[in-house]
Write a protein that holds these residues in place. Structure first.
Motif, PDB file in Angstrom:
ATOM      1  N   TRP A 112      74.571  76.322  46.826  1.00 27.49           N
ATOM      2  CA  TRP A 112      74.437  75.334  45.717  1.00 27.49           C
ATOM      3  C   TRP A 112      75.276  74.168  45.868  1.00 27.49           C
ATOM      4  N   ARG A 113      76.450  74.231  46.190  1.00 27.27           N
ATOM      5  CA  ARG A 113      77.477  73.256  46.291  1.00 27.27           C
ATOM      6  C   ARG A 113      76.826  72.252  47.252  1.00 27.27           C
ATOM      7  N   GLU A 114      76.413  72.759  48.494  1.00 30.76           N
ATOM      8  CA  GLU A 114      76.013  71.498  49.556  1.00 30.76           C
ATOM      9  C   GLU A 114      74.886  71.128  48.998  1.00 30.76           C
ATOM     10  N   MET A 115      73.825  71.647  48.308  1.00 24.20           N
ATOM     11  CA  MET A 115      72.536  71.035  47.808  1.00 24.20           C
ATOM     12  C   MET A 115      72.679  70.024  46.587  1.00 24.20           C
ATOM     13  N   ILE A 116      73.845  69.809  46.161  1.00 24.76           N
ATOM     14  CA  ILE A 116      74.168  68.849  45.021  1.00 24.76           C
ATOM     15  C   ILE A 116      74.561  67.715  45.390  1.00 24.76           C
ATOM     16  N   ALA A 117      74.703  67.628  46.856  1.00 25.11           N
ATOM     17  CA  ALA A 117      74.948  66.173  47.457  1.00 25.11           C
ATOM     18  C   ALA A 117      73.906  65.259  47.616  1.00 25.11           C
ATOM     19  N   TRP A 118      73.999  64.104  47.601  1.00 22.23           N
ATOM     20  CA  TRP A 118      72.907  63.149  47.380  1.00 22.23           C
ATOM     21  C   TRP A 118      72.257  63.211  48.963  1.00 22.23           C
ATOM     22  N   SER A 119      73.090  63.295  49.901  1.00 27.33           N
ATOM     23  CA  SER A 119      72.413  63.551  51.183  1.00 27.33           C
ATOM     24  C   SER A 119      71.453  64.451  51.349  1.00 27.33           C
ATOM     25  N   ALA A 120      71.593  65.649  50.901  1.00 33.59           N
ATOM     26  CA  ALA A 120      70.868  66.657  50.825  1.00 33.59           C
ATOM     27  C   ALA A 120      69.444  66.466  49.864  1.00 33.59           C
ATOM     28  N   VAL A 121      69.745  65.731  48.504  1.00 35.12           N
ATOM     29  CA  VAL A 121      68.455  65.578  47.572  1.00 35.12           C
ATOM     30  C   VAL A 121      67.543  64.593  48.001  1.00 35.12           C
ATOM     31  N   LEU A 122      68.090  63.586  48.634  1.00 26.56           N
ATOM     32  CA  LEU A 122      67.408  62.178  49.031  1.00 26.56           C
ATOM     33  C   LEU A 122      66.138  62.580  49.792  1.00 26.56           C
ATOM     34  N   PRO A 123      66.071  63.402  51.077  1.00 27.50           N
ATOM     35  CA  PRO A 123      64.917  63.571  51.713  1.00 27.50           C
ATOM     36  C   PRO A 123      63.626  64.240  50.740  1.00 27.50           C
ATOM     37  N   ALA A 124      64.070  65.210  49.953  1.00 28.14           N
ATOM     38  CA  ALA A 124      63.118  65.755  48.992  1.00 28.14           C
ATOM     39  C   ALA A 124      62.612  64.696  47.995  1.00 28.14           C
ATOM     40  N   LEU A 125      63.445  63.778  47.690  1.00 30.54           N
ATOM     41  CA  LEU A 125      62.965  62.742  46.637  1.00 30.54           C
ATOM     42  C   LEU A 125      62.096  61.922  47.107  1.00 30.54           C
ATOM     43  N   PHE A 126      62.599  61.663  48.599  1.00 30.98           N
ATOM     44  CA  PHE A 126      61.741  60.553  49.300  1.00 30.98           C
ATOM     45  C   PHE A 126      60.172  61.161  49.558  1.00 30.98           C
ATOM     46  N   LEU A 127      60.242  62.568  49.897  1.00 26.80           N
ATOM     47  CA  LEU A 127      59.146  63.072  50.305  1.00 26.80           C
ATOM     48  C   LEU A 127      58.152  63.095  49.218  1.00 26.80           C
ATOM     49  N   PHE A 128      58.605  63.562  47.863  1.00 21.83           N
ATOM     50  CA  PHE A 128      57.691  63.875  46.476  1.00 21.83           C
ATOM     51  C   PHE A 128      57.294  62.491  46.316  1.00 21.83           C
ATOM     52  N   PHE A 129      57.863  61.443  46.153  1.00 25.95           N
ATOM     53  CA  PHE A 129      57.630  60.149  45.485  1.00 25.95           C
ATOM     54  C   PHE A 129      57.229  59.170  46.198  1.00 25.95           C
ATOM     55  N   ILE A 130      57.604  59.060  47.495  1.00 22.69           N
ATOM     56  CA  ILE A 130      57.171  58.015  48.628  1.00 22.69           C
ATOM     57  C   ILE A 130      56.017  58.674  49.470  1.00 22.69           C
ATOM     58  N   ALA A 131      56.537  59.621  50.523  1.00 24.05           N
ATOM     59  CA  ALA A 131      55.906  59.997  51.595  1.00 24.05           C
ATOM     60  C   ALA A 131      54.782  60.721  51.341  1.00 24.05           C
ATOM     61  N   ARG A 132      54.579  61.611  50.364  1.00 23.57           N
ATOM     62  CA  ARG A 132      53.450  62.553  49.997  1.00 23.57           C
ATOM     63  C   ARG A 132      52.559  61.515  49.500  1.00 23.57           C
ATOM     64  N   PRO A 133      52.677  60.810  48.416  1.00 21.96           N
ATOM     65  CA  PRO A 133      51.400  59.785  47.794  1.00 21.96           C
ATOM     66  C   PRO A 133      50.865  58.883  48.605  1.00 21.96           C
ATOM     67  N   LEU A 134      51.968  58.366  49.303  1.00 25.49           N
ATOM     68  CA  LEU A 134      51.508  57.221  50.212  1.00 25.49           C
ATOM     69  C   LEU A 134      50.595  57.737  51.410  1.00 25.49           C
ATOM     70  N   SER A 135      50.876  58.936  52.156  1.00 22.92           N
ATOM     71  CA  SER A 135      50.272  59.371  53.068  1.00 22.92           C
ATOM     72  C   SER A 135      48.865  59.766  52.670  1.00 22.92           C
ATOM     73  N   VAL A 136      48.728  60.429  51.318  1.00 21.09           N
ATOM     74  CA  VAL A 136      47.496  60.956  50.685  1.00 21.09           C
ATOM     75  C   VAL A 136      46.675  59.890  50.575  1.00 21.09           C
ATOM     76  N   TRP A 137      47.118  58.467  49.854  1.00 23.59           N
ATOM     77  CA  TRP A 137      46.258  57.281  49.680  1.00 23.59           C
ATOM     78  C   TRP A 137      46.006  56.672  50.862  1.00 23.59           C
ATOM     79  N   LEU A 138      46.799  56.917  51.911  1.00 18.51           N
ATOM     80  CA  LEU A 138      46.152  56.033  53.192  1.00 18.51           C
ATOM     81  C   LEU A 138      44.962  56.877  53.865  1.00 18.51           C
ATOM     82  N   VAL A 139      45.171  58.290  53.996  1.00 20.99           N
ATOM     83  CA  VAL A 139      44.127  59.036  54.747  1.00 20.99           C
ATOM     84  C   VAL A 139      42.914  59.366  53.814  1.00 20.99           C
TER      85      VAL A 139
END
Length: 433
Positions: A334-361
């Motif tokens: 859990w200590r490694e998980m609270i670093a921003w470098s670990a959290v950012l990929p998940a946030l990018f996935l949920f709020f940008i990559a996933r919605p954008l890919s769905v809207w495109l296809v």
């Protein structure tokens, strides 16, 4: 001895609680997976220490456990999709399961290269791990019964069945670029060949095996009165055989198992017709089961429904087990998980990559604006991602171990964010319809 007693008490209490509190849990913005992962954290190294070691130190074992859970879940999902293949509804999961996943992988790879400074192999592998949606945890979003053709539920169910397998060649390519020779990919041509052969042949092998299986059981039951009972054994036998044959011929086992489930259901659909199997079996008394199993007009429906009921129970047990294990691993990292470098990929996935890919296809599809919004948000991550990261660490070792906190963040955030909103959003959508 006392530790063993605590384990029996914990599992017994958890199973009983979930069974008794299933109604309130479904009415609240929560899921069983939230409870399992929280309990796993509590018994892990950061909590009571009942599990004092870091389970991630044994990635091979974790990969096998997750693999078993995925096989059961993919087969179960395939058996739920009781819609003729010529129906245009199948285009929705196909769009999500292949092109949307490819767009997601491309976006995540680019983000990882820029934001984390990872090498191309590590970035691609992380993208392949996080791109597929999860078939095990998406219970609230799955089709409710065989024949359910509600577009959002059907699209998300079919996507979960497809993309855990179609992501596999990209995971292999990422491993190859990281120097893992076990990946078996040495060039672009090899990658293309592996991907095409792996997907097409997996569908063919799983489908053919399921048809042969159904016809053999049907003949034995209706002509000779044999092979009656132990439908759970039959379900486990077919899904295991489909997965084993796929591995033996070097194709993608997850795709083969999903195809076997779809094929078995479509054999039932072909034999039963438009009448739902629950209606075919609605007047069946408990003592008549053996007679129904031998009845040519009801044998297919009985076999499919009995096998599907068994796999659903197995899937719930797999969800509990794997989320407990995931919670234990989170407790150790859990200590490694609270670093921003670990959290950012998940946030990018949920709020940008996933919605954008769905809207495109989904442009030009039969899904309307509200459906695209809902599908774009409900990209649940879970056991599939856990399997791929465990498999990757087992293959490439320390090179991929820094990705573990990122993947655990994606799983944990998905369990709580999507779990808290899935039921509410789907109910609002269905009420508006």
């Amino acid at each position: 001895m006392m530790e063993k007693a605590w384990w029996f008490l914990l599992i017994g209490t958890l199973l009983t609680f979930i069974a008794l509190a299933r109604g309130p849990i479904r009415r609240l913005p929560m899921t069983g997976a939230m409870i399992y992962i929280a309990v796993g954290f509590a018994i892990g190294p950061a909590g009571s220490g009942l599990v004092a070691t870091d389970l991630a130190s044994r990635p091979g074992l974790l990969a096998v456990l997750a693999e078993i859970g995925l096989v059961v879940s993919l087969f179960s999902i395939g058996m739920h999709l009781r819609v003729p293949l010529r129906n245009a509804l199948w285009l929705l999961p196909l769009r999500l399961g292949i092109p949307a996943m490819l767009v997601t992988i491309a976006l995540l790879t680019g983000f990882s290269l820029v934001a984390t400074g990872a090498s191309i192999g590590v970035a691609l592998f992380l993208a392949a791990v996080l791109a597929p949606t999860d078939p095990v945890l998406a219970n609230e979003l799955r089709v409710e019964h065989a024949g359910d053709d509600e577009p959002v539920r059907f699209a998300l169910s079919g996507e979960g069945g497809l993309n855990d397998g179609t992501a596999y060649p990209f995971a292999l390519l990422g491993l190859a670029l990281c120097g893992a020779h076990q990946a078996g990919i040495s060039s672009g041509a090899t990658f293309a060949g592996v991907a095409v052969w792996g997907i097409v042949s997996a569908i063919g092998s799983g489908w053919l095996l399921a048809i042969v299986f159904v016809k053999a059981v049907f003949v034995l039951r209706t002509r000779y009165g044999e092979a009656i009972g132990l439908d759970g054994f039959l379900a486990l036998g077919l899904m295991s055989a489909a997965y084993g044959v796929a591995i033996f011929i070097h194709v993608f086992g997850f795709v083969a198992v999903f195809a076997a489930g779809v094929a078995l259901r479509h054999e039932e659909l072909r034999a039963t017709g438009d009448k739902p199997p629950v209606e075919v079996l609605e007047n069946m008394e408990r003592g008549e089961k053996s007679d129904v199993a031998k009845d040519p007009e009801r044998a297919h429906a009985y076999l499919a429904e009995a096998m599907m009921g068994f796999t659903l129970e197995m899937e719930r047990i797999a969800e509990l087990s794997l989320m407990l294990v995931t919670g234990c691993v989170v407790s150790a990292h859990w200590r490694e998980m609270i670093a921003w470098s670990a959290v950012l990929p998940a946030l990018f996935l949920f709020f940008i990559a996933r919605p954008l890919s769905v809207w495109l296809v989904m442009a030009g599809s039969q899904a309307d604006r509200q459906q695209r919004h809902l599908i774009g948000w409900m990209g649940i991550r879970g056991v599939g991602a856990f399997y791929y990261i465990a498999m990757g660490i087992d293959e490439a070792g320390e090179m991929l171990r820094p990705l573990l906190p990122m993947v655990l963040d994606a799983i944990t955030l998905s369990v709580f964010l999507h779990g808290a909103t899935a039921g509410v959003a789907l109910k609002r959508y269905l009420r508006n319809r």
